[in-house]
Design a protein around this motif. Structure first.
Motif, PDB file in Angstrom:
ATOM      1  N   VAL A 103      73.952  11.774  33.881  1.00 57.34           N
ATOM      2  CA  VAL A 103      74.041  10.659  32.931  1.00 57.34           C
ATOM      3  C   VAL A 103      73.206  10.924  31.679  1.00 57.34           C
ATOM      4  N   ARG A 104      72.067  11.609  31.851  1.00 58.15           N
ATOM      5  CA  ARG A 104      71.158  11.882  30.726  1.00 58.15           C
ATOM      6  C   ARG A 104      70.710  13.339  30.742  1.00 58.15           C
ATOM      7  N   ALA A 105      71.647  14.241  30.965  1.00 59.15           N
ATOM      8  CA  ALA A 105      71.331  15.661  31.148  1.00 59.15           C
ATOM      9  C   ALA A 105      70.573  16.254  29.971  1.00 59.15           C
ATOM     10  N   SER A 106      70.996  15.964  28.753  1.00 59.87           N
ATOM     11  CA  SER A 106      70.332  16.529  27.564  1.00 59.87           C
ATOM     12  C   SER A 106      68.886  16.066  27.477  1.00 59.87           C
ATOM     13  N   ILE A 127      73.362   1.843  42.668  1.00 62.42           N
ATOM     14  CA  ILE A 127      73.583   2.277  44.049  1.00 62.42           C
ATOM     15  C   ILE A 127      73.167   3.738  44.212  1.00 62.42           C
ATOM     16  N   VAL A 128      73.582   4.600  43.280  1.00 64.05           N
ATOM     17  CA  VAL A 128      73.205   6.012  43.349  1.00 64.05           C
ATOM     18  C   VAL A 128      71.684   6.150  43.241  1.00 64.05           C
ATOM     19  N   ASN A 129      71.076   5.378  42.357  1.00 63.43           N
ATOM     20  CA  ASN A 129      69.625   5.412  42.194  1.00 63.43           C
ATOM     21  C   ASN A 129      68.935   4.992  43.496  1.00 63.43           C
ATOM     22  N   ALA A 130      69.417   3.927  44.120  1.00 59.66           N
ATOM     23  CA  ALA A 130      68.829   3.466  45.385  1.00 59.66           C
ATOM     24  C   ALA A 130      69.019   4.503  46.483  1.00 59.66           C
ATOM     25  N   LEU A 157      79.731   6.729  35.832  1.00 64.34           N
ATOM     26  CA  LEU A 157      78.462   6.292  36.403  1.00 64.34           C
ATOM     27  C   LEU A 157      77.642   5.523  35.368  1.00 64.34           C
ATOM     28  N   LYS A 158      77.631   6.035  34.148  1.00 67.10           N
ATOM     29  CA  LYS A 158      76.880   5.396  33.072  1.00 67.10           C
ATOM     30  C   LYS A 158      77.469   4.026  32.728  1.00 67.10           C
ATOM     31  N   ALA A 159      78.783   3.911  32.776  1.00 60.30           N
ATOM     32  CA  ALA A 159      79.460   2.673  32.379  1.00 60.30           C
ATOM     33  C   ALA A 159      79.471   1.614  33.473  1.00 60.30           C
ATOM     34  N   GLY A 203      77.842  18.450  27.412  1.00 65.35           N
ATOM     35  CA  GLY A 203      79.112  18.525  28.121  1.00 65.35           C
ATOM     36  C   GLY A 203      79.039  17.896  29.498  1.00 65.35           C
ATOM     37  N   ILE A 204      77.915  18.087  30.190  1.00 61.66           N
ATOM     38  CA  ILE A 204      77.732  17.455  31.501  1.00 61.66           C
ATOM     39  C   ILE A 204      77.806  15.943  31.355  1.00 61.66           C
ATOM     40  N   GLU A 205      77.167  15.417  30.320  1.00 60.40           N
ATOM     41  CA  GLU A 205      77.166  13.970  30.098  1.00 60.40           C
ATOM     42  C   GLU A 205      78.561  13.423  29.806  1.00 60.40           C
TER      43      GLU A 205
END
Length: 155
Positions: free
Chosen positions: A86-89, A26-29, A17-19, A7-9
């Motif tokens: 983005v990859r919670a599971s 930017i978030v990763n940096a 963010l994933k798309a 559900g979070i994903e």
């Protein structure tokens, strides 16, 4: 529990963010920048407690670095949560992710204990053995958080 993480994903910001070709990097940096600021301020603060940089007055130096560390931690928390979404599971199923979260909690608890010791002693040069032990523990814990995070990133 898998449904919760799935559900979070599916939340709009996570899907966006994933798309996005631009937003995720930017978030990763920003996450890496926050971690860098956090670890740098923690290391400098702890090294000062352990006797390094004696030419700098301890109380204001530690106070400045404490504020910097807290702001950087806030940035890392926000950006890390976004990256997690983005990859919670997948992340939630990783033992190393769980280990990282436990290490962060332990480092936070260590910080709270340190602040009690620091305030009780008035932040002067002679904070004593307890502060030194807590400073070494802080160095170990936050460095371990960094390594755990890199293991997550390499999987």
């Amino acid at each position: 529990m898998d449904g919760f993480f799935a559900g979070i994903e599916q939340l709009a910001f996570a899907r966006g963010l994933k798309a996005s070709f631009v937003a995720y990097p930017i978030v990763n940096a920003l996450h890496i920048l926050s971690i860098g600021a956090l670890l740098t301020s923690v290391w400098l603060m702890d090294l000062r407690i352990l006797g390094a940089f004696r030419s700098l007055p301890q109380a204001p130096f530690v106070a400045l670095l404490r504020r910097t560390a807290l702001a950087a931690f806030g940035g890392a928390l926000v950006t890390g949560s976004l990256l997690f979404s983005v990859r919670a599971s997948e992340y939630a199923a990783m033992p190393i992710f769980f280990a990282k979260m436990v290490l962060i909690l332990l480092a936070g608890a260590n910080f709270l204990v340190f602040m009690r010791v620091w305030r009780a002693k008035g932040g002067d040069e002679s904070v004593g053995g307890a502060a030194a032990v807590l400073a070494v523990l802080s160095l170990v814990l936050w460095t371990s958080v960094l390594f755990a995070g890199r293991f997550i990133g390499s999987l």
